[in-house]
Each structure stands twice: as C-alpha cells, then as structure tokens.
Write a protein that holds these residues in place. Structure first.
Motif, PDB file in Angstrom:
ATOM      1  N   GLN A 773       0.799  -1.221   0.000  1.00 27.04           N
ATOM      2  CA  GLN A 773       0.000   0.000   0.000  1.00 27.04           C
ATOM      3  C   GLN A 773       0.836   1.278   0.000  1.00 27.04           C
ATOM      4  OE1 GLN A 773      -2.975  -0.420   3.075  1.00 27.04           O
ATOM      5  NE2 GLN A 773      -4.056  -2.013   1.939  1.00 27.04           N
ATOM      6  N   ALA A 774       2.045   1.220   0.511  1.00 28.65           N
ATOM      7  CA  ALA A 774       2.899   2.411   0.480  1.00 28.65           C
ATOM      8  C   ALA A 774       3.157   2.849  -0.955  1.00 28.65           C
ATOM      9  CB  ALA A 774       4.216   2.138   1.202  1.00 28.65           C
ATOM     10  N   GLU A 775       3.258   1.869  -1.879  1.00 27.11           N
ATOM     11  CA  GLU A 775       3.502   2.180  -3.284  1.00 27.11           C
ATOM     12  C   GLU A 775       2.213   2.414  -4.064  1.00 27.11           C
ATOM     13  OE1 GLU A 775       7.479  -0.435  -4.187  1.00 27.11           O
ATOM     14  OE2 GLU A 775       5.597  -1.517  -3.875  1.00 27.11           O
ATOM     15  N   GLY A 808     -10.859   0.321  -0.182  1.00 24.27           N
ATOM     16  CA  GLY A 808     -11.407  -0.359   0.982  1.00 24.27           C
ATOM     17  C   GLY A 808     -10.401  -1.190   1.744  1.00 24.27           C
ATOM     18  N   GLN A 809      -9.244  -1.485   1.160  1.00 24.62           N
ATOM     19  CA  GLN A 809      -8.230  -2.321   1.822  1.00 24.62           C
ATOM     20  C   GLN A 809      -7.267  -1.515   2.694  1.00 24.62           C
ATOM     21  OE1 GLN A 809      -6.568  -5.895  -0.069  1.00 24.62           O
ATOM     22  NE2 GLN A 809      -7.089  -4.948  -2.019  1.00 24.62           N
ATOM     23  N   TYR A 810      -7.324  -0.190   2.613  1.00 27.73           N
ATOM     24  CA  TYR A 810      -6.268   0.621   3.214  1.00 27.73           C
ATOM     25  C   TYR A 810      -6.501   0.906   4.697  1.00 27.73           C
ATOM     26  CZ  TYR A 810      -4.080   1.433  -1.281  1.00 27.73           C
ATOM     27  OH  TYR A 810      -3.421   1.255  -2.468  1.00 27.73           O
ATOM     28  N   GLN A 811      -5.409   1.293   5.369  1.00 27.57           N
ATOM     29  CA  GLN A 811      -5.441   1.789   6.744  1.00 27.57           C
ATOM     30  C   GLN A 811      -4.972   3.238   6.826  1.00 27.57           C
ATOM     31  OE1 GLN A 811      -2.995  -0.767   9.175  1.00 27.57           O
ATOM     32  NE2 GLN A 811      -4.673  -2.194   9.569  1.00 27.57           N
ATOM     33  N   ASP A 812      -4.194   3.641   5.880  1.00 27.60           N
ATOM     34  CA  ASP A 812      -3.551   4.947   5.881  1.00 27.60           C
ATOM     35  C   ASP A 812      -4.597   6.064   5.977  1.00 27.60           C
ATOM     36  OD1 ASP A 812      -2.149   7.368   5.071  1.00 27.60           O
ATOM     37  OD2 ASP A 812      -0.565   6.041   4.314  1.00 27.60           O
ATOM     38  N   ASN A 843     -14.183  -0.191   7.241  1.00 29.94           N
ATOM     39  CA  ASN A 843     -13.009  -0.616   8.012  1.00 29.94           C
ATOM     40  C   ASN A 843     -11.924   0.449   7.990  1.00 29.94           C
ATOM     41  OD1 ASN A 843     -14.282  -2.998   8.614  1.00 29.94           O
ATOM     42  ND2 ASN A 843     -12.988  -4.289   7.323  1.00 29.94           N
ATOM     43  N   LEU A 844     -11.761   1.099   6.851  1.00 30.66           N
ATOM     44  CA  LEU A 844     -10.808   2.204   6.744  1.00 30.66           C
ATOM     45  C   LEU A 844     -11.168   3.321   7.721  1.00 30.66           C
ATOM     46  CD1 LEU A 844      -8.555   3.870   5.377  1.00 30.66           C
ATOM     47  CD2 LEU A 844     -10.187   4.409   3.545  1.00 30.66           C
ATOM     48  N   ARG A 845     -12.437   3.618   7.833  1.00 27.70           N
ATOM     49  CA  ARG A 845     -12.885   4.650   8.782  1.00 27.70           C
ATOM     50  C   ARG A 845     -12.657   4.206  10.217  1.00 27.70           C
ATOM     51  NH1 ARG A 845     -17.402   5.325  11.915  1.00 27.70           N
ATOM     52  NH2 ARG A 845     -18.462   3.511  10.986  1.00 27.70           N
TER      53      ARG A 845
END
Length: 853
Positions: A773-775, A808-812, A843-845
C-alpha cells in the motif's frame, strides 16, 4: 335505468382513457418510474421475435432483427422503447408495415402515435446488437441483462412488470453449442455457420432473457427432470465427480420447492451453463441458469463447506424459478424480495441434502457477519429502498438484501409460525403466478395468518436501516443472588428505532446452563424469571443465534464463552467478539488471541471457517504494520504447528488457507515455497492445481526473490485455455516492479480493460494488498474517480467490489481523507452509490480510531 347505466359507463370509460401521466421524465436516460408506470397501462401481450447472427471474428458487429408484436391500450403518447446504444446501431424501422423514420434520443427509440393503432401492432427493427452486456469472447459469449441491460442488447421495454414471450433465432459458428430460455427445435447448416431456432419461451421479464453460445462441452440428464449443462471445465476428475451431483442437486431443489409452494415447476425446462469468468455465483435466467464454473466443479478433495456452498447456490438459483421468475417484483425497489426468498429457501432446501450439517449454525455464519458488515456502516440502507430510475437499480444489491433480509424473514416466520408462513407464501404464489407483486402484496397475505400487526412490524425491519446495540443491567445482592436483570436496545445510528425480536439468553454455571426465551418488543425488557437465581459465571447473549444486533460480551468471561458446548452459541460468541472489537469495546489484540486459541481446538468446519476469517480480518484490517510484524512470528508458528497435528482434512485445508494468507515473514515464505515446489508435504492436506496456482501468486505478493521464475513455471503447468488467459492477465499485478503494477491499474480507466470483472478485482486485490500500500496509495483518487463510470458500465456487484478491492483495503489516514474529500466534492452522487463507497470504506474509517486508541 338503462340510460343512466350507459351514461355512467361512458363517463367511466372516458375518464379512464383520459388518465393523465406526468411525462416530464419519460425521456430521461434509463427508465424512470414515471415511464414504467405509463407503459404498464399502455402496453400488453408482448412477443419479441429476435434474430442474432454471431460472426466468426470477435471485432465484427452482430447483425440482428426484432419483430415485435404487442397490444396498445392507448396511443395518446408515442411508443417508447429502450435502446441504450449508439443511434447508428439502429438500421431500419417499420411500424405496422410502414417504413418509419428512426428517432433515437436519450437511450430511447420513440415511435410516433401517427403510425400506431389501438389493439395489435407490429414493429420490425433491423439493428446491430449492443455489446455492453453480451460478454463477448473469441470462442464464447453470454448475455447478462440484470437489472436494466436488456436495452443495451436490443430495443425493448426494459422494466420487470412488462413480461413477454420470446422467440429466438441464433446463427453461430458451426461448432458452437447454444442455450436459451426456450427449447431448441431445429438447426440449419449455413456454410460454416449453424442457425439455431428456439421455441417460443415462457413469459418472463426482460432481465431474465438470455442465451449462451460458444465452444462448450455438453452433458444431458434424461431422468425425472430433463436437464442439459454446457461447460468449459477441462479437469476430468472434476467433470466426473461434479456433473452428476449438479443434476441431482437441481432435481432435489425442484422437488422441495414444488412441495413447499404447492405449485409445480413453472417453466419448460431447467438447463444451465457454467462459465469460467461469470461475474456472480449464478443468475436465474428462465430455462437457462448461468453459474460461475468454479462454484460448481470440485474434485473428490472438496471440503464439506465447498459442497455445501454449491448446494446452496443451486438451491438459490432454483428457488428463483418461483421467487423472481414466476412471481416477479413490480419495480426493482423490491428486488430484495426475490433474493430473500431465494436465500431463505436455499437454506431450507439444503437441510435434507446435508443431514449432518448444523443448519442453524450455517444460517448464523452465512448471514449475520455479512449483514453486519453493511448495517454497521455509515452507508447502510433499508432492505426496501427507493428507486426513481432503473439505471440506478444495480446499486440496490448488497449484503442487506442477501443477508439481512433472510434474517428478517426468519424472525417473521418465528413470529407468526412456520405453518402460517407457508400458507401465506402458497397463496402469494398462486395469486401472482406469471405476474408481478410487491412487499405489500405479501404482507397482506401473511397478515391473514397472523394476530400481530405485520405492517408495523415490517416498518422497522424492512423500511428502516441500522441495528440495535444491546446493554445489560444485572444486579446481585451480597449473597450473589440476582435481584434485577434487564436488557436495553439502542439503535446504532442514534435514532429511536426499536426492533421487535425473539432470541435466547443463556446463563453459564460451573455444572449447568440455563436458557431463557426473550421476546423484546420495546426499548427495555425486564427479565423477572431470573430474579433469585445465582449469579452466573458468564452470560451468553443470543445463544440460539436468532437475535440481531451487537450483544454484550465481557472480556473476563470470553474463555468460558468460547468453550460453550453448543455450536450455535459458540459461533455467536465469536461474532460478538468481532463486532464488539469494531465498536471499540474490545481491543484487536484481545480478539486475535481469543480467535487463535479457538483455532487450536475447533473441529467444526463451519465454525473454523468463521474464526479463520475473523483472524485474517483483524490481522490485516485492524493491526498496524508494527503490530502485525510483532504478532506474526507467534501467529505463523501457532498455525504451522496446528498443520502438523492430526486433524480432519477439511480443517487442514482451512488452516493452510489461513497460513498461506498471512505467512509473509521469511520463515513462512520459505515453507510456502517448499510446499509449492513439492519439497514439503503436510499430512492429510490435499492440494489441487488451483491451490498451487494461488500459492505461486501469494509468493509473488509476499515478495519472494524468485517470484518471476515461480510464476513462469506455474504457467507451464496450466492446461485450461481459460485459466491461462486469466493467469496472463494477472501477472502484471504480481510484478515486483511497482511501475508495472501501476500501468495495469491505470489501464482500468478504459472500460474495455475492465470487462473481465472477476479478473480485474483479483488484480486490484494484489495491487492494493496491505504489503504494497505504500507504493499503491497514489491510486486511491483514480479508484474513486472511476466508480461512477463503473456503475454505468459494470455489472451490479462491481461498484462495491471495486471499492472494497481498492481503497477499501487501506489503513492509511490519507486514504480515508481521499474518500471524504471525494464525497464532499460530489454532492450530486447517486445516494445508493454513495452508500456503497461508505460501506466499502467502513473498516478504513474505523481503523483510524482503533489504531489511535
């Protein structure tokens, strides 16, 4: 008297003929509710005679003809057909034998009243078939026209309450097999092509019209219920094991539904086709069901869950023959009705087929987690939603329809009783066979069988969204005796809604358990029967799995609850742990520890799958990168040790799936590579070619240094042309070079590159994997910008799944900021699509608060 009666009759007739409709939205793009209502009064007795000539070359257009017969009850307005294609695709038009000018505006073909007459009319249209929903490939094609895509293929009245008969002719390359809603009655050889002529079909809505054509194999069952299947599967073991079972499961489903509804199978036939790239699990086309091939073909190593999933899918699509095809919703705001009955009946059908399965457990684990996944979000919606235009109908589909609605229906059946419920259903089927109905029609018939006010009951369950959060008040005296026990429900969305419902609460003592039936009709319920009892060691809320909402779970009693003997109660405990984690009442670390302990001892495959899924979700979605790196060594070691212990093969397969999905550390990657290269075997673990292919791809995502060579060797093992094409499509998403992955994702801006939707979603999962995800976070704005176009060009589930597989997969927090910014800058966004974005990013929220705390 006679004169008065005649005058009254004329007055009524004139009044009826002059009924006014608001025509200001008749020519809106899509199909407005105003146009649909008018056409329902204007048109009847529709017969489409369609002729499609499929050329050999993929790039060549498809010449087509429509001979349309219909009855017109009024001609004070023009006749408006729907055709969502370029005007240049309309080649000629004849109305009642007269050549007519083509007027095509805003996705509609408009025929002047000057050419029409009351009564029978005939319209001939020469056109080029639209290909948006034709799913055209080099060696096969198939239609998928739900909810409003028939009008992208041919001119029609694309609304569910204008049912019609179809007479189809297909001309295809000579070696192609074909399948359609009517019986094939003859073939003609046409110099390298074959003309297939089909009998007049049963009555059906436009979204149920279909055909499949291409290079398929064919199998036929001639027993009690004649069936034909077209398939492309090449694995001989899967074919031998699966096809007889497919026929058997369809037969068993039909037998059950005929008995339950007291209505014989309503159509000419029940053939089906399995398609490798099919977008959904299945689609209930009349006489020609379509399935995703991988969902129906298994070898002898299939787990009980996989076999059960296949049985439920076949039960679901077969149930649609009565619920959706025979009795169809009037408008797509009630699309949930056909889905709830298909899901609900599929559960009932499975029972006699799988006598060793705990069906209450299956219902709980199949429906509640997925219903909560949407109902807990800021984008939740009622079961029954508003729909002003059919072009937005695709955004109505989701877990509320497929999972919360069956929960509601089970509560309704429990409330009025199984016998009364079945009688109401039988009357509903009889009254609306080959016609259309809505929720109120069903409620009226069920209401006859019940003493409760079903209109009031259904208001909160059907017409409102969200779920209750339950709290307890347990008071004990100095002797440890209960002096007061009550529960209170509060709507999660902060409103005053109250859900009347039935469930059980169980008290756990050292030597026994005591269960209490709960019937909560108001905000608070005092449970007087427990007063004077000893304080229990633990309280298991919703122990029978009937209730809906977030129930209390105390950290100090989790160990007792996870060891509860009854499987349904144990499953409810794990659901409670997960849901309480997401609402902030338990830490992710505590939840993960509880799930890990349970994985070591759980022997029920359905429960194991639930716990395994929760373990993976907590690990990837709610632990930050540092927490994952800290937790992984123990997690990897624990699961690996379980793989070495003697366990049933289905549990071993579940452990392997979990391990291969999280073991990205050096120790795990080394073991996974040894498994892939057959240097290491795990006792009682049987892997097939698909498993090895998936493992090779996971090794690439985990960054194995030799991933390019692994993928090259894996491709050489593949035999199926369809699987090779899929593999080649996914290779750029697996590249160790971020620029290669970036190029693939950017290519999805072109709708042509998104046609293989299941492939696209898998690629997005790899590109946006947490380890990358960083990239990849730079792609979040593009993922959001494409979603409106995807709603228009993709199939019904694609917008939500696109959102889940991308942002939807992110945490950032930057990703969450992008989502918020997009929603704020697009106030015009369709409400239902806005909800899909909020559902996918929930989930990100939530993780923003969980990690912060």
């Amino acid at each position: 008297m006679r004169k008065t009666t005649l005058s009254l009759f004329l007055a009524i007739s004139l009044f009826g003929c002059s009924k006014k409709f608001d025509d200001s939205h008749f020519l809106d793009p899509g199909i407005s509710i105003q146009l649909a209502d008018f056409r329902k009064e204007q048109i009847s007795d529709i017969h489409y005679q369609l002729d499609f000539s499929i050329p050999e070359k993929l790039e060549d257009p498809i010449p087509s003809n429509l001979n349309l017969e219909l009855n017109l009850n009024r001609i004070d307005q023009p006749l408006i057909l729907d055709f969502n294609e370029k005007s240049s695709h309309l080649l000629s038009l004849k109305v009642n034998g007269v050549d007519s000018e083509i007027r095509h505006e805003q996705e509609h073909l408009i025929i002047s009243s000057d050419f029409l007459k009351e009564g029978g009319n005939n319209i001939e249209i020469e056109f080029l078939a639209g290909e948006l929903s034709l799913n055209r490939n080099q060696d096969f094609l198939y239609t998928l026209l739900v909810p409003d895509r028939a009008s992208t293929l041919f001119p029609c009245f694309d609304q569910p309450n204008l049912k019609a008969n179809y007479s189809l002719t297909l001309t295809t390359p000579e070696d192609w097999k074909v399948l359609a809603g009517g019986q094939e009655i003859s073939q003609e050889n046409k110099g390298g092509f074959t003309k297939h002529i089909f009998a007049k079909s049963d009555l059906m809505s436009t979204y149920l019209f279909s055909f499949v054509a291409g290079e398929f194999e064919e199998a036929i069952n001639t027993e009690t219920l004649p069936q034909k299947v077209l398939y492309r599967e090449t694995n001989a073991d899967k074919i031998e094991v699966s096809i007889p079972e497919q026929f058997k499961l369809h037969q068993q489903a039909v037998n059950f539904l005929e008995a339950y509804t007291d209505y014989t199978f309503p159509f000419q036939k029940i053939d089906f086709a399995t398609i490798p790239i099919f977008q959904y699990g299945g689609m209930e086309h009349v006489g020609a069901i379509q399935y995703r091939e991988s969902a129906l073909f298994y070898d002898e190593n299939a787990t009980e869950s996989e076999l059960l999933g296949r049985a439920k899918l076949i039960g679901h699509e077969t149930a649609h023959m009565w619920f959706g095809d025979l009795v169809t919703m009037r408008w797509f705001n009630d699309v949930w009705m056909k889905e709830v009955f298909a899901n609900f009946m599929a559960g009932k059908i499975v029972n006699p087929n799988f006598p060793n399965i705990n069906h209450d457990l299956l219902f709980l684990t199949s429906n509640y987690p997925s219903a909560y996944a949407e109902d807990r979000t800021w984008g939740t919606n009622p079961i029954r939603q508003e729909l002003g235009n059919l072009k937005n109908a695709g955004s109505l589909y989701g877990n509320i329809i497929y999972s919360k609605a069956p929960i509601m229906m089970r509560q309704l059946e429990a409330t009025i009783g199984e016998t009364a419920f079945q009688k109401g259903i039988q009357e509903y089927i009889r009254d609306f066979a080959n016609s259309n109905a809505d929720w109120n029609d069903l409620v009226t018939r069920l209401d006859k069988q019940s003493d409760i006010d079903l209109v009031k009951w259904s208001e909160v369950w059907v017409n409102q969204s969200s779920r209750p959060i339950f709290e307890e008040n347990l008071q004990v005296d100095e002797n440890g005796k209960i002096t007061e026990f009550s529960i209170k429900q509060t709507a999660e969305d902060g409103t005053a809604k109250i859900w009347p419902q039935l469930f059980e609460i169980t008290f756990i003592y050292p030597e026994e358990t005591k269960s209490f039936a709960i019937n909560i009709q108001d905000k608070t319920l005092q449970i007087a029967e427990v007063e004077g009892l000893d304080q229990p060691e633990a309280v298991l809320y919703n122990s029978n799995g009937m209730g809906y909402g977030v129930f209390p779970v105390h950290e100090e009693s989790i160990a007792k609850l996870t060891q509860f003997e009854a499987e349904v109660g144990r499953a409810q405990t794990f659901i409670n742990i997960y849901e309480n984690t997401l609402v902030g009442k338990l830490s992710p670390e505590k939840a993960l520890q509880s799930f890990l302990l349970a994985l070591e001892s759980e022997e029920n495959e359905i429960l194991f799958r639930l716990i395994s899924g929760y373990t993976s979700s907590i690990f990837w979605d709610f632990l930050d990168e540092d927490q994952r790196d800290e937790f992984l060594p123990n997690l990897e070691k624990s699961i690996w040790n379980q793989l070495q212990i003697t366990k049933p093969s289905n549990i071993k397969k579940g452990l392997y799936s979990l391990y291969s999905g999280i073991a990205y550390n050096s120790t795990g990657i080394k073991k996974l590579h040894q498994i892939w290269s057959s240097q290491l075997t795990i006792p009682n673990l049987k892997l097939n070619q698909d498993d090895f292919t998936n493992l090779a791809m996971k090794l690439a995502v985990f960054g194995h240094l030799d991933s390019e060579s692994i993928l090259k060797k894996e491709r050489e093992k593949l035999e199926s042309p369809d699987k090779i094409k899929r593999f080649d499509f996914l290779v750029p998403a697996l590249s160790q070079d971020a620029s290669v992955r970036d190029s693939l994702f950017v290519s999805f801006k072109d709708a042509k590159n998104r046609e293989k939707e299941s492939w696209v979603l898998t690629a997005c999962d790899y590109i946006n994997h947490p380890l990358r995800q960083a990239e990849s976070i730079k792609h979040v704005p593009l993922a959001l910008d494409l979603i409106q176009e995807i709603q228009l060009t993709g199939d019904i589930f694609f917008p939500k799944r696109w959102a889940v597989s991308t942002f939807g997969q992110y945490q950032d927090p930057r990703a969450w900021n992008e989502v918020q910014s997009y929603l704020e800058s697009h106030p015009e966004l369709d409400k239902n699509l806005r909800n899909k974005i909020l559902q996918a990013s929930d989930n990100l929220r939530r993780v923003q608060g969980i990690i912060k705390n």
